[in-house]
Design an enzyme around this catalytic site. Structure first.
Site, PDB file in Angstrom:
ATOM      1  N   HIS A 148       1.097  -1.486   0.152  1.00 17.06           N
ATOM      2  CA  HIS A 148       0.410  -0.370   0.236  1.00 17.06           C
ATOM      3  C   HIS A 148       1.113   1.216   0.042  1.00 17.06           C
ATOM      4  O   HIS A 148       0.207   2.572  -0.587  1.00 17.06           O
ATOM      5  CB  HIS A 148      -1.014  -0.169   1.146  1.00 17.06           C
ATOM      6  N   ASP A 249     -11.648   2.006   6.913  1.00 13.11           N
ATOM      7  CA  ASP A 249     -11.133   3.600   7.312  1.00 13.11           C
ATOM      8  C   ASP A 249     -11.393   4.561   5.650  1.00 13.11           C
ATOM      9  O   ASP A 249     -10.864   4.757   5.587  1.00 13.11           O
ATOM     10  CB  ASP A 249      -9.361   3.613   8.113  1.00 13.11           C
TER      11      ASP A 249
END
Lengths: 432, 432
Positions: A148, A249
């Site tokens: 990521h 999130d």
């Protein structure tokens, strides 16, 4: 191995094949009942567990003295949150899960034959309102997936120097907003805020975010506090962890991009996060501990792992359902890809003496894998909107639109045993 | 004007000249008593106010029915925190402060003549242990002093482009750690962590911070919650604010510098913050509202101030006491220097629908003024260690050393009226 994790165990209660909640799982959650009385008392909250589609009321079992061999305060399972139960300590959580496992086993008739008790303590999961299981004092979000961080760095900085200089030396993290962590099923409104229009650098406009995203994460719940000044070693870290949930999130990329330098994400993230209602205990996940990714360069001594087995093999999926359509799986990842382990995260978090409390939530950060179908955010899946997702029927998505429902699912599976997490889902409502 | 703020009011209790707590202040705090019983009950907590050096027990006054005309639940002043009291709403806080003011006035004899009551409800401030007055759910730290942001930007980036492009468009902020906010007097250990040695860029070392700093701040306490999705306008912002405290956001500059890109400060700040024990109400500060700095360029409509009077004239001082020496004043600043007002901060914080809760703390960020003696951190006062502070006797300081005590004081003063905040102080203990 905990005997409760034995794959051979079965229950007198029916558990459908591939169900997330066999007798080997027995996670903890909180149910709210307004129409009461599930108990012979006023409406309120009850700590619960689940097996198959059956939710089990722990307050009722406690009242009926099924936990008689465990030191449990009166009313401990009738609180709004699990924090006070967790505060009783690891030996108590373990004893309760062990006792539940006993009571539910095929060859145990203590509860099975007590029809009056069953009527009071068993509920179909579809009849139960599950709420946020812990009061979260502080919420920390890590940034621990190398894939990521590399994807984000490649997109917005330089693919050749995608990782910041500190990234391989410490588990980067920031403090997030605890008040806006909601339980699965709580929908939220598209946030508004300041953002730059494409091609501008310093004249922000105000409006609804046009780059609403999810982030596929997991989170662990602190089960044992520390005092100010105290640090937790990587060796002891798991003694401080109660269990895991799925976590989303939600992020508004355009708001985040304009605001985040130099002090980090704020309004781009603090409007909503979603967590799954069941906390799967660290104990239940023990069979799925696996080798963590090798770390190069070597980390500083306080971050050295106790052994090479620091990862958890947990399959993670993201499903997208647009209005009136079927769910489509848009991402398959795995918690084991995390470069920094939970032991390292917790050790780093406390190395400066920062005190942690029961109920604190520590999220992983977006968990992306090595292949494009394992990227854990729209930002990465569509490469910042440049390669829209094509959904069945030809619908396209660069980012999320109003009415979109995002569902995160997760499970570990091995040798006929499946330990699942349920869902963390929510629908994007139009801006207020 | 609130009649309680009238400078002409005096009390039958003695208030020394230049005391922070005249009858016009009447802040709220929490006292802990272990040797009890101050009340006729078990040891515990009591909500208190203060006038001069006299702490006033609100639970005792309530028990003795002095608040009979106000709707107050039983036991409301015997909680560990003020949150439940604050939750009763602005009309109730105002009524309690007004009633206290009445009871303490020179011409009022209700309490003054009740010797038995006085024996139970009045304590010398030196005999009282004051604790953290609110349970802080979430803590946000702004970065709202233009002078501070300019100094930091000049030091670490480019003096000609010291402010980031977003700085004049929005009140930059980040989420901090609530668990490590301690009340004045709680000392803390020098933190350890990763940092770069001078001249290196990517090989961190582990050790005690060599750049421990204070940050002179103020903080406001949320007095009225919002729901998810709700926003607070600049016009309504003050209805959501209970009061103010002094605040010290201790920082380890070397740890912070290495960790903070791209997600902001984490271990460089979350080891400790210090707040003063008395919450001075927004009402008591009303006489000190003043013109806020002009903003150029214009802000977006949601950030427009309701009027030009958005600042508070509060003198702020930082005192340093090294081991065995006298206190030295090392900084004089003022809260009115803040570029972004509290109305704008709260409006920005909620513009995306982020929900706020009673007890949340919103700190200002370092409050620096235009002159070098008004800089609110060692970083700025010593210009990153390049111009050490020279203390009386020739002692020098680049950053803080073990044993150093930092005391923040603050007060508003005008037309013979002084409203003070007491102190936010702590001593740096050696690393664990």
């Amino acid at each position: 191995m905990f005997q409760e994790n034995n794959p051979a165990l079965t229950s007198w209660l029916d558990v459908p094949e591939n169900n997330d909640f066999p007798i080997q799982n027995l996670p903890f959650g909180i149910a709210k009942y307004e129409k009461g009385p599930l108990l012979s008392k006023r409406p309120g909250y009850q700590a619960v567990s689940i097996i198959g589609d059956n939710v089990i009321g722990l307050a009722v079992l406690h009242e009926l003295d099924y936990f008689r061999d465990i030191q449990l305060p009166e009313g401990i399972f009738e609180k709004e949150y699990l924090n006070e139960f967790i505060d009783l300590g690891q030996p108590v959580w373990r004893a309760v899960r062990k006792r539940l496992s006993e009571l539910l086993r095929k060859d145990n008739h203590e509860l099975c034959n007590n029809k009056e008790a069953l009527k009071r303590c068993l509920y179909n999961v579809h009849d139960v309102v599950l709420t946020l299981p812990v009061k979260i004092g502080d919420y920390t979000d890590f940034y621990s997936s190398r894939e990521h961080a590399t994807n984000v760095g490649s997109m917005f900085r330089d693919p050749k120097n995608a990782l910041m200089p500190n990234w391989l030396h410490l588990p980067v993290a920031y403090h997030g907003r605890a008040s806006s962590i909601f339980v699965s099923g709580a929908n939220f409104h598209r946030p508004k805020g300041q953002m730059l229009l494409p091609g501008t650098t310093d004249k922000p406009v105000f409006g609804e975010t046009k780059a609403l995203d999810f982030e596929l994460e997991m989170a662990f719940v602190i089960g044992k506090s520390t005092k100010p000044g105290e640090s937790v070693s990587t060796h002891d870290a798991r003694k401080h962890i109660f269990g895991f949930t799925l976590f989303n999130d939600w992020s508004a990329r355009d708001i985040q991009r304009w605001e985040y330098v130099p002090l980090g994400p704020f309004l781009g993230k603090n409007f909503a996060s979603t967590m799954s209602p069941w906390i799967v205990t660290l104990d239940a996940l023990e069979p799925f501990i696996t080798t963590a990714p090798k770390q190069e360069p070597d980390v500083l001594p306080y971050l050295r792992r106790p052994d090479s087995n620091g990862a958890f093999d947990i399959n993670l999926e993201v499903w997208l359902q647009t209005t009136g359509k079927e769910e489509t799986k848009i991402c398959m990842s795995n918690f084991k890809y995390m470069y920094w382990t939970i032991d390292q995260q917790l050790s780093h978090h406390t190395i400066n003496g920062c005190n942690i409390n029961i109920g604190d939530l520590m999220a992983s950060g977006t968990i992306s894998g090595p292949t494009p179908d394992s990227y854990g955010s729209m930002l990465e899946l569509t490469w910042n909107g440049s390669k829209p997702l094509i959904l069945p029927g030809g619908l396209q998505r660069k980012f999320l639109e109003d009415g979109d429902k995002v569902i995160i699912r997760g499970y570990s599976q091995k040798d006929g045993l499946r330990i699942g997490f349920g869902e963390a889902k929510a629908i994007v409502l139009p801006a207020v």
